[in-house]
Design a protein around this motif. Structure first.
Motif, mmCIF file in Angstrom:
data_model
loop_
_atom_site.group_PDB
_atom_site.id
_atom_site.type_symbol
_atom_site.label_atom_id
_atom_site.label_comp_id
_atom_site.label_asym_id
_atom_site.label_seq_id
_atom_site.Cartn_x
_atom_site.Cartn_y
_atom_site.Cartn_z
ATOM 1 N N LEU A 69 0.835 -1.197 0.000
ATOM 2 C CA LEU A 69 0.000 0.000 0.000
ATOM 3 C C LEU A 69 0.870 1.248 0.000
ATOM 4 O O LEU A 69 1.870 1.313 0.720
ATOM 5 C CB LEU A 69 -0.904 0.001 1.244
ATOM 6 N N ALA A 70 0.498 2.207 -0.831
ATOM 7 C CA ALA A 70 1.109 3.544 -0.790
ATOM 8 C C ALA A 70 -0.051 4.518 -0.737
ATOM 9 O O ALA A 70 -0.584 4.942 -1.768
ATOM 10 C CB ALA A 70 1.988 3.797 -2.008
ATOM 11 N N ALA A 71 -0.486 4.837 0.476
ATOM 12 C CA ALA A 71 -1.674 5.660 0.662
ATOM 13 C C ALA A 71 -1.288 7.059 1.104
ATOM 14 O O ALA A 71 -0.297 7.253 1.816
ATOM 15 C CB ALA A 71 -2.606 5.029 1.703
ATOM 16 N N SER A 72 -2.074 8.043 0.676
ATOM 17 C CA SER A 72 -1.948 9.402 1.177
ATOM 18 C C SER A 72 -0.525 9.924 0.989
ATOM 19 O O SER A 72 -0.014 10.006 -0.120
ATOM 20 C CB SER A 72 -2.388 9.437 2.643
ATOM 21 N N ALA A 73 0.151 10.288 2.083
ATOM 22 C CA ALA A 73 1.502 10.833 1.985
ATOM 23 C C ALA A 73 2.458 9.862 1.310
ATOM 24 O O ALA A 73 3.397 10.277 0.620
ATOM 25 C CB ALA A 73 2.014 11.188 3.385
ATOM 26 N N ALA A 74 2.245 8.555 1.494
ATOM 27 C CA ALA A 74 3.115 7.562 0.855
ATOM 28 C C ALA A 74 2.934 7.547 -0.656
ATOM 29 O O ALA A 74 3.881 7.250 -1.399
ATOM 30 C CB ALA A 74 2.845 6.176 1.441
ATOM 31 N N SER A 75 1.732 7.859 -1.137
ATOM 32 C CA SER A 75 1.520 7.910 -2.592
ATOM 33 C C SER A 75 2.258 9.089 -3.212
ATOM 34 O O SER A 75 2.705 9.027 -4.358
ATOM 35 C CB SER A 75 0.021 7.986 -2.912
ATOM 36 N N ILE A 76 2.396 10.176 -2.450
ATOM 37 C CA ILE A 76 3.187 11.323 -2.918
ATOM 38 C C ILE A 76 4.651 10.921 -3.040
ATOM 39 O O ILE A 76 5.325 11.235 -4.027
ATOM 40 C CB ILE A 76 3.029 12.514 -1.956
ATOM 41 N N ILE A 77 5.174 10.215 -2.045
ATOM 42 C CA ILE A 77 6.557 9.751 -2.090
ATOM 43 C C ILE A 77 6.779 8.874 -3.321
ATOM 44 O O ILE A 77 7.823 8.958 -3.982
ATOM 45 C CB ILE A 77 6.905 8.988 -0.803
ATOM 46 N N ALA A 78 5.781 8.039 -3.644
ATOM 47 C CA ALA A 78 5.905 7.147 -4.802
ATOM 48 C C ALA A 78 6.071 7.913 -6.103
ATOM 49 O O ALA A 78 6.677 7.414 -7.058
ATOM 50 C CB ALA A 78 4.683 6.234 -4.879
ATOM 51 N N MET A 79 5.568 9.131 -6.171
ATOM 52 C CA MET A 79 5.642 9.924 -7.404
ATOM 53 C C MET A 79 7.037 10.500 -7.639
ATOM 54 O O MET A 79 7.302 11.093 -8.682
ATOM 55 C CB MET A 79 4.623 11.062 -7.359
ATOM 56 N N ALA A 80 7.963 10.318 -6.698
ATOM 57 C CA ALA A 80 9.303 10.892 -6.817
ATOM 58 C C ALA A 80 10.239 10.027 -7.646
ATOM 59 O O ALA A 80 11.385 10.407 -7.877
ATOM 60 C CB ALA A 80 9.902 11.127 -5.431
ATOM 61 N N LEU B 68 -2.516 2.204 -4.558
ATOM 62 C CA LEU B 68 -2.224 3.584 -4.210
ATOM 63 C C LEU B 68 -3.538 4.219 -3.801
ATOM 64 O O LEU B 68 -4.606 3.854 -4.315
ATOM 65 C CB LEU B 68 -1.614 4.360 -5.377
ATOM 66 N N MET B 69 -3.480 5.140 -2.858
ATOM 67 C CA MET B 69 -4.688 5.879 -2.475
ATOM 68 C C MET B 69 -4.346 7.356 -2.436
ATOM 69 O O MET B 69 -3.355 7.757 -1.835
ATOM 70 C CB MET B 69 -5.207 5.414 -1.112
ATOM 71 N N ILE B 70 -5.165 8.163 -3.121
ATOM 72 C CA ILE B 70 -4.952 9.601 -3.117
ATOM 73 C C ILE B 70 -6.181 10.286 -2.542
ATOM 74 O O ILE B 70 -7.317 9.871 -2.785
ATOM 75 C CB ILE B 70 -4.615 10.144 -4.526
ATOM 76 N N HIS B 71 -5.949 11.318 -1.750
ATOM 77 C CA HIS B 71 -7.054 12.080 -1.174
ATOM 78 C C HIS B 71 -6.525 13.449 -0.750
ATOM 79 O O HIS B 71 -5.318 13.733 -0.843
ATOM 80 C CB HIS B 71 -7.696 11.344 0.013
ATOM 81 N N ASN B 72 -7.420 14.293 -0.298
ATOM 82 C CA ASN B 72 -7.002 15.578 0.246
ATOM 83 C C ASN B 72 -6.346 15.369 1.609
ATOM 84 O O ASN B 72 -6.556 14.340 2.262
ATOM 85 C CB ASN B 72 -8.206 16.517 0.386
ATOM 86 N N ALA B 73 -5.538 16.334 2.024
ATOM 87 C CA ALA B 73 -4.846 16.227 3.309
ATOM 88 C C ALA B 73 -5.848 15.955 4.427
ATOM 89 O O ALA B 73 -6.900 16.594 4.507
ATOM 90 C CB ALA B 73 -4.059 17.501 3.585
#
Length: 283
Positions: free
Chosen positions: A112-123, A135-140
């Protein structure tokens, strides 16, 4: 897209009265036993919540990632991820660190790469995700307390974080901004194959690169209880105190014995007197 051309995450410093927290749904769906089957000296593991974890004394912080990157030097790096997210400020800071690394960055989403971890994955220069991963994306996401003026200021404070995250997803995937914002508004879960199809990942991860490790159910359960208490409106400090008291009570009930104090205040352990043996006549 060249990693160095991805946007830098520019956000204001964290506010003391507010803290980014785990999404309860992400915490429920996270399997903390998933890890990489093998790691090299140039592997960075992100297998915990993002930010400092009060329950274990661990967690993944920007300070820790910066130290790992200094140790690796200019070499290529593999970043393995299995995290439910956590502190968005720390996540964006880690994204910036990986974005600026001089070597090739390969991201591997094991579970799982959720929330803040999904942002890290984009690097990453290259992003791989397991077929069963998400992956899970959402607002802060945050817990906060205060009056109506406080909440207006909290909303204003959070908006740049959401904008920064949306810009990063758009740059990596090529999806239109309005579509990404809608996905974030709805807390979107993206499975492995869909992540590749939508551009969040480049390829699927081989199944033999993943294995199950040792579980730590006590810490995981404590996090879930804390999240439930926080969602009810209880301050974080009070939730921690209550859970710590419950855990202490369980230890006493588990055989540590009842405790009392001597007149001078020293703690003593009370031992129960054995019951007298009673014999009953047989019929």
């Amino acid at each position: 897209m060249d990693r160095k051309n991805k946007p830098v995450a520019r956000v204001s410093a964290p506010v003391r009265s507010m803290r980014f927290d785990l999404s309860p749904k992400a915490l429920d769906r996270w399997n903390p036993t998933i890890k990489a089957a093998a790691e090299s000296d140039n592997t960075i593991s992100i297998l915990d919540i993002i930010g400092e974890d009060w329950w274990t004394g661990e967690g993944v912080t920007a300070k820790r990632i910066a130290a790992a990157l200094r140790s690796i030097g200019d070499n290529d790096v593999d970043v393995v991820i299995n995290s439910p997210g956590g502190d968005m400020f720390e996540g964006l800071a880690i994204y910036n660190l990986l974005r600026e690394h001089s070597g090739h960055v390969t991201i591997k989403v094991l579970g799982l790469a959720a929330s803040a971890a999904s942002i890290i994955a984009m690097a990453g220069d290259e992003v791989q995700v397991s077929r069963a991963g998400f992956l899970m994306i959402h607002n802060a996401w945050t817990f906060a307390a205060g009056n109506r003026h406080d909440f207006r200021s909290y909303a204003d404070y959070l908006e740049p974080f959401d904008e920064a995250m949306a810009d990063i997803y758009v740059a990596h995937t090529g999806i239109e901004l309005a579509t990404i914002q809608t996905m974030m508004d709805g807390e979107t879960w993206i499975g492995g194959s869909a992540a590749v199809e939508k551009g969040f990942a480049d390829s699927l991860l081989a199944s033999d690169e993943i294995e199950r490790g040792e579980d730590r159910p006590e810490a995981h359960s404590a996090r879930r209880v804390e999240n439930a208490l926080r969602a009810s409106g209880m301050p974080r400090s009070e939730a921690k105190r209550l859970i710590s008291e419950l855990k202490a009570g369980q230890r006493d009930a588990g055989g540590n014995g009842a405790r009392d104090a001597t007149p001078d205040g020293r703690a003593i352990k009370l031992q129960a007197e054995p019951l007298p043996k009673i014999s009953f006549p047989t019929l």
